[in-house]
Design a protein around this motif. Structure first.
Motif, PDB file in Angstrom:
ATOM      1  N   ALA A 424     -36.785 -23.764  31.335  1.00  0.00           N
ATOM      2  CA  ALA A 424     -35.782 -23.664  30.113  1.00  0.00           C
ATOM      3  C   ALA A 424     -36.556 -22.912  28.991  1.00  0.00           C
ATOM      4  O   ALA A 424     -37.626 -22.556  29.034  1.00  0.00           O
ATOM      5  CB  ALA A 424     -35.345 -25.062  29.582  1.00  0.00           C
ATOM      6  N   VAL A 436     -33.385 -31.394  28.307  1.00  0.00           N
ATOM      7  CA  VAL A 436     -32.775 -29.874  28.518  1.00  0.00           C
ATOM      8  C   VAL A 436     -32.762 -29.874  30.153  1.00  0.00           C
ATOM      9  O   VAL A 436     -33.901 -29.915  30.665  1.00  0.00           O
ATOM     10  CB  VAL A 436     -33.404 -28.940  27.811  1.00  0.00           C
ATOM     11  N   SER A 440     -31.902 -23.932  31.351  1.00  0.00           N
ATOM     12  CA  SER A 440     -30.889 -23.625  30.156  1.00  0.00           C
ATOM     13  C   SER A 440     -31.583 -23.162  28.954  1.00  0.00           C
ATOM     14  O   SER A 440     -32.813 -23.285  28.815  1.00  0.00           O
ATOM     15  CB  SER A 440     -30.157 -25.117  30.076  1.00  0.00           C
ATOM     16  N   LEU A 441     -30.860 -22.549  27.973  1.00  0.00           N
ATOM     17  CA  LEU A 441     -31.212 -22.388  26.643  1.00  0.00           C
ATOM     18  C   LEU A 441     -30.812 -23.302  25.843  1.00  0.00           C
ATOM     19  O   LEU A 441     -29.543 -23.939  25.861  1.00  0.00           O
ATOM     20  CB  LEU A 441     -30.611 -20.948  26.158  1.00  0.00           C
ATOM     21  N   VAL A 442     -31.678 -23.794  24.950  1.00  0.00           N
ATOM     22  CA  VAL A 442     -31.409 -24.828  24.073  1.00  0.00           C
ATOM     23  C   VAL A 442     -31.617 -24.181  22.530  1.00  0.00           C
ATOM     24  O   VAL A 442     -32.646 -23.621  22.353  1.00  0.00           O
ATOM     25  CB  VAL A 442     -31.972 -26.272  24.009  1.00  0.00           C
TER      26      VAL A 442
END
Ligand code: UD1
Ligand code: CA
Length: 465
Positions: A424, A436, A440-442
């Motif tokens: 991520a 998360v 993924s991008l947070v």
């Protein structure tokens, strides 16, 4: 070979230390000074070691309770002869040789005791009942003087306070290291009197007692007087510590460690350093520290009870405590690894990074200005500048988990408990409060606002244009 037992005298208060702590517990090279004679005796094959304790006996017994020693309490310190008398109760029926050492003489070498033993035991005919170690002291003040007859044979030892003006000039002194045949001790120690300047039972009076029974007293002499220096005050404590330090540093250098400035390098007794490691000035290695081969430890770094793997560089002014650092790491400058930090191989921890109770996987990096506490970090992770694991909510400590390959952008806060899934990406300036998922991008970021020409308008009319 005859059995060997040993007695270590450590009951004295050490008045001149001006301390609440018993003298023998004051430290030299990271160990209580009593550790050195005790350790030497263990290495010299003493089957039984009797420690005579008195002042602060509880603290001394506690500090040495796991060493397999016998303890005898000398309630009143009536002199060194009386102390050995007390110890003999523990050695009833023992018929071998009894080595007597003082707890406040920490620099004595194993080879000296070995030579004394060999000398005492050679030949069976006309065997000495006592063998002692003497040395020449240019300034013999405070020591017992060795008195010899015209044939050079020892006839007695006279304490400084009992010396006449002629005896005072004798430079050969008693080092307080003796080897007795147990039989002689058992049958003579009770005959000691205390008709002397200090009103004490003197152990060295046994020498004259043997001679007057036509029994043989033998001696060996050593040339390095520092080896037998007694520690009676803190000035002598510092001197003894500096001799010990020089000795430890020399051992490391002989075994292949480069120490750039031995005078400013502080390595505790028991620390292990691999060869081709280079140690810069002002470094302190203490506790049960083990440093591998081909490491570099730069100036001002302090490593306590930690392991450092081969090929790791600890750059200037880094502090490492109760931690494990893998191979080929780069730590610092100005890094702090607090207890229970475990770093795998090829990890980089840069300047102003603090790590506490965390594990960090292979090849991961936290190069600048970061706090990582109670965290589990995988391999190949990049932690950006200013990242903080918020592990404490004022009541509980929680864990932050960062899986392999995660990229944490600068100035991010990870509010534990929280997990950042494998691979991520945390955008710079993000406050992560929820787990998360992998890949993924947070990002949490206030929308950016740009107001063109704002400064010009604001400053208009203020004379600054
Ligand atoms: C002693 C010797 C002296 C020698 C010197 C070497 C005597 C009388 N003198 O003097 O000849 O040159 O060591 O360093 O032995 N202790 C006890 N119980 C006691 C008294 C002493 O356990 O009742 C212990 C002390 O804690 C110390 C050791 O015995 O570890 C030596 O005693 P200390 O008073 O320091 O003797 P010195 O005056 O140094
Ligand atoms: Ca002494």
């Amino acid at each position: 070979m005859k059995n060997l037992a040993a007695v270590v005298l450590a009951a004295g208060k050490g008045t001149r230390m001006k301390s609440e702590k018993p003298k023998v517990l004051h430290e030299i090279a990271g160990k209580p000074m009593l550790f050195f004679p005790v350790n030497l005796l263990k290495n010299s094959g003493a089957g039984r070691i009797v420690l005579v304790v008195g002042f602060g006996s509880e603290a001394v017994v506690e500090a040495f309770s796991d060493q397999g020693l016998s303890f005898v309490t000398q309630e009143e310190q009536l002199g060194t002869g009386h102390a050995v008398m007390c110890a003999l109760k523990e050695l009833a029926g023992f018929t071998g040789d009894v080595l007597v050492l003082s707890g406040d003489v920490p620099l004595i070498r194993e080879e000296t005791v070995k030579t004394l033993l060999e000398h005492h035991r050679k030949g069976n005919k006309d065997k000495a009942v006592i063998s002692i170690v003497t040395t020449i002291e240019e300034n013999p003040k405070g020591y017992g003087r060795i008195v010899r007859n015209e044939h050079g044979a020892i006839t007695s030892i006279v304490e400084e306070k009992d010396c006449d003006s002629h005896q005072k000039k004798i430079k050969e002194v008693n080092t307080g290291i003796y080897l007795f045949s147990a039989d002689f001790l058992h049958s003579n120690i009770k005959k000691l009197g205390k008709e002397n300047a200090q009103g004490e039972y003197y152990l060295p009076d046994l020498i004259h007692m043997a001679v007057s029974q036509a029994l043989r007293v033998d001696s060996i002499s050593i040339t390095d007087a520092t080896e037998v220096m007694g520690v009676n005050n803190r000035v002598e404590l510092a001197k003894a510590a500096s001799h010990m330090r020089a000795r430890i540093n020399e051992e490391h250098m002989v075994s292949g460690v480069t120490i750039i400035d031995p005078l400013s390098t502080y390595i505790d007794s028991g620390v292990i350093v691999g060869n081709d490691t280079v140690i810069y000035p002002g470094v302190r290695l203490s506790g049960a520290t083990v440093v591998g081969k081909k490491c570099v430890i730069e100036e001002g770094s302090v490593i306590t009870s930690s392991k450092v793997g081969d090929g790791t560089a600890i750059k200037s002014y880094s502090v490492i405590e109760d931690s494990e650092v893998g191979k080929e790491n780069a730590i610092g400058p100005f890094a702090r690894l607090r207890p229970r930090t475990i770093l795998a191989d090829k990890v980089r921890i840069g300047n102003f990074v603090e790590v506490k109770k965390s594990t960090i996987g292979k090849g991961s990096k936290a190069n600048h200005l970061t706090y990582l506490g109670d965290s589990i970090i995988g391999e190949g992770v990049n932690i950006g500048a200013g990242t903080i694991t918020c592990n404490y909510d004022g009541v509980n400590k929680s864990v932050t988990t960062i899986e392999d390959g995660v990229f944490v952008g600068s100035d991010s806060q990870l509010i534990a408990p929280v997990t950042i899934g494998k691979g991520a990406y945390v955008g710079s300036g993000t406050t992560v409060t929820k787990d998360v998922p992998p890949g993924s991008l947070v990002v949490t970021r206030a929308p950016e606002k740009v107001i063109e020409g704002w400064t010009g308008r604001k400053l208009k009319g203020k004379g600054k244009g």
